[in-house]
Scaffold this motif. Structure first.
Motif, PDB file in Angstrom:
ATOM      1  N   MET A  40       0.834  -1.215   0.000  1.00 19.33           N
ATOM      2  CA  MET A  40       0.000   0.000   0.000  1.00 19.33           C
ATOM      3  C   MET A  40       0.867   1.264   0.000  1.00 19.33           C
ATOM      4  SD  MET A  40      -3.222  -0.277  -0.379  1.00 19.33           S
ATOM      5  CE  MET A  40      -3.636   1.415   0.043  1.00 19.33           C
ATOM      6  N   GLN A  44       0.949   4.331  -2.775  1.00 19.36           N
ATOM      7  CA  GLN A  44       0.882   5.757  -2.401  1.00 19.36           C
ATOM      8  C   GLN A  44       2.117   6.503  -2.930  1.00 19.36           C
ATOM      9  OE1 GLN A  44      -1.682   7.375  -0.450  1.00 19.36           O
ATOM     10  NE2 GLN A  44      -0.624   9.225  -1.104  1.00 19.36           N
TER      11      GLN A  44
ATOM     12  N   TYR B  64       1.167   8.146   9.005  1.00 21.25           N
ATOM     13  CA  TYR B  64      -0.159   8.130   9.630  1.00 21.25           C
ATOM     14  C   TYR B  64      -1.048   9.206   9.008  1.00 21.25           C
ATOM     15  CZ  TYR B  64       0.114   4.937  13.671  1.00 21.25           C
ATOM     16  OH  TYR B  64       0.165   3.834  14.473  1.00 21.25           O
ATOM     17  N   GLU B  66      -0.849  10.636   6.063  1.00 21.61           N
ATOM     18  CA  GLU B  66      -1.182  10.325   4.679  1.00 21.61           C
ATOM     19  C   GLU B  66      -2.313   9.292   4.595  1.00 21.61           C
ATOM     20  OE1 GLU B  66       1.956  10.271   1.346  1.00 21.61           O
ATOM     21  OE2 GLU B  66       1.995   8.287   2.240  1.00 21.61           O
ATOM     22  N   GLN B  67      -2.329   8.370   5.562  1.00 18.17           N
ATOM     23  CA  GLN B  67      -3.255   7.235   5.462  1.00 18.17           C
ATOM     24  C   GLN B  67      -4.545   7.429   6.258  1.00 18.17           C
ATOM     25  OE1 GLN B  67      -1.209   3.516   6.123  1.00 18.17           O
ATOM     26  NE2 GLN B  67       0.421   4.014   4.692  1.00 18.17           N
ATOM     27  N   PHE B 127      -5.310   5.753  -0.856  1.00 21.06           N
ATOM     28  CA  PHE B 127      -5.923   5.462   0.442  1.00 21.06           C
ATOM     29  C   PHE B 127      -7.368   5.968   0.532  1.00 21.06           C
ATOM     30  CE2 PHE B 127      -1.682   4.286   1.504  1.00 21.06           C
ATOM     31  CZ  PHE B 127      -1.844   3.270   2.436  1.00 21.06           C
TER      32      PHE B 127
END
Lengths: 84, 410
Positions: A40, A44, B64, B66-67, B127
């Motif tokens: 993941m 990104q 953290y 970013e997600q 995300f």
């Protein structure tokens, strides 16, 4: 951009994306996994790289990326796109 | 077996941390201002309760941030504060610590921004789904603190936080967990969400130039709620185990009532509200005569505040006028799924300190709203029991009952 410049810029960019790692150890041959990036994180990373380098990765090709060098090579091979 | 509150954390438009929040609440300070997080000039309701000075970079790593959606970030901070207040939960095995979080909209900031990109034919951030899903706040609290017990999310619109706390009570009573991190989080001060509530005539549009006066529950001439964001988290444990580990003790979580109107998807219904309050009182093994304080749902909509007033009068009869009612939303606006979690903290602080915070902007009450709403000034009432009400779209009514630690002790 010449190859050295692309390499240096991609490595600088990757350094902003990794945590808990001595960023001076990042090289062209560094695997995403070795940099603490899971699948993941890598997706990104490529998404952000598109913005940063003004490039669009072919999603099928990008699926196979495993190392910093894969990004550098792609940008080298698609310079025309990146600079257009 | 009694369940008690051993820690609290709040992130609100009037302060971050219980001390700052409570101090502002008692003084009657409004946190409603013109919207700053985006250009709201195209909206009819251009004010909100935003959490000022919230910077995720002060407590979360870039990964953290970013997600996670903003609602998760607010929840993570409130959970950190609550855990710190409780002195940590290291006394329990990680598998025995549950998390129960409420959120009405979940990661809607992410949804709105990703949808905009998609409609503009721009790539969608990776995300998008994990940030948007309603259970992401509960999941990230678990990840950050390595807590492996039951992990649940209630999404029942404006009553989400109350149900999440109610479910936590059930988890502790049934023995499914030894401690629960419970509460609610919301961050939907957003163009599409606000527009959606505007279309339903749910938001105030008359006070864009006087934001501090916009949220005025029970007042004559009120015309809707003010959108707000925030998070409230409680640490709940069984009293025996909490005492054994030397925990701080704030109040007892004594009962939880839940009832569905089963009539209309958005209109409130008095009977469901009465049933929820009665349910909480029955669940605690108490009777209606013992209720001293009600932290009302009271959003400042013309109909909602009247229906809640009627529900209180219907259940408590002549005693209703002697109950100290207040509306936290008069100061912070409506934090949707976080509202009852923040309201619970206000209720617990009322029991803990003896002070009922005011309902501000209540110079002249609506003639149909005729209870003691603690208008404009805090009052020393030393309540022993307090209900926190939450009534959500979907006809979803929840009420939770807190008491002082000594109430009902043999």
């Amino acid at each position: 951009m010449d190859t050295a410049e692309i390499e240096s810029k991609v490595i600088q960019f990757i350094a902003t994306k990794v945590e808990n790692l001595d960023t001076s150890t990042i090289t062209r041959s560094s695997k995403f996994e070795e940099l603490g990036l899971d699948s993941m994180d890598t997706i990104q990373l490529l998404f952000d790289a598109e913005d940063t380098f003004g490039i669009n990765f072919d999603s099928e090709e990008a699926k196979g990326f495993t190392s910093v060098g894969d990004i550098i090579s792609y940008i080298e091979n698609h310079q025309a796109q990146a600079s257009s | 077996m009694r369940v008690i509150v051993t820690g609290m954390g709040v992130v609100s438009p009037i302060g971050i941390g219980t001390d700052q929040f409570w101090s502002a609440a008692v003084k009657g300070i409004s946190g409603i201002k013109k919207i700053t997080s985006f250009d709201a000039s195209n909206l009819r309701s251009r004010i909100a309760g935003e959490v000022a000075g919230f910077d995720p970079a002060t407590f979360l790593s870039p990964k953290y941030i970013e997600q996670t959606d903003r609602f998760t970030q607010l929840a993570l901070l409130a959970a950190d504060l609550a855990l710190e207040d409780a002195g940590g939960l290291g006394a329990y095995a990680p598998q025995r610590v549950a998390i129960s979080i409420g959120s009405g909209m979940g990661g809607f900031a992410t949804f709105e921004s990703s949808a905009l990109r998609k409609f503009r034919n721009q790539p969608v951030p990776p995300f998008t789904v994990p940030r948007t899903m309603a259970n992401s706040a509960a999941a990230w609290i678990a990840i950050k603190h390595r807590l492996k017990g039951v992990n649940l999310t209630c999404s029942t619109a404006c009553s989400s936080g109350a149900n999440a706390i109610g479910v936590a009570l059930d988890l502790l009573r049934s023995g499914r967990a030894d401690a629960v991190i419970a509460g609610g989080a919301e961050a939907c001060v957003l163009p599409l969400t606000i527009n959606g509530f505007e279309i339903l005539h749910a938001l105030t549009t008359s006070s864009n130039d006087d934001p501090a006066r916009a949220s005025r529950p029970f007042a004559k001439g009120r015309d809707g709620f003010v959108m707000a964001e925030g998070a409230g988290i409680l640490i709940l444990e069984r009293e025996e185990q909490a005492t054994r580990r030397g925990a701080k003790t704030y109040a007892q979580l004594a009962g939880y009532g839940q009832a569905c109107d089963a009539s209309h998807i958005v209109m409130p219904d008095m009977e469901g509200q009465v049933a929820a309050m009665r349910g909480a009182i029955d669940d605690a093994g108490m009777n209606a005569d013992s209720i001293d304080h009600i932290n009302a749902h009271a959003t400042s909509t013309p109909l909602g505040d009247i229906v809640e007033t009627r529900a209180i009068k219907n259940l408590f009869g002549d005693r209703a006028r002697h109950i100290a009612v207040n509306a936290t939303k008069s100061m912070i606006g409506h934090t949707v799924g976080a509202s009852a979690a923040i309201g619970s903290i206000a209720t617990i602080m009322a029991l803990h300190t003896g002070t009922i915070h005011p309902t501000i902007n209540l110079d002249e009450a609506d003639p149909e709203c005729d209870l003691d709403y603690t208008a404009n000034h805090a009052q020393q009432k030393h309540p022993r029991t307090g209900l926190c009400n939450a009534f959500g779209f979907g006809g979803n009514n929840a009420s939770i009952l807190f008491t002082t630690l000594n109430e009902g002790r043999d």
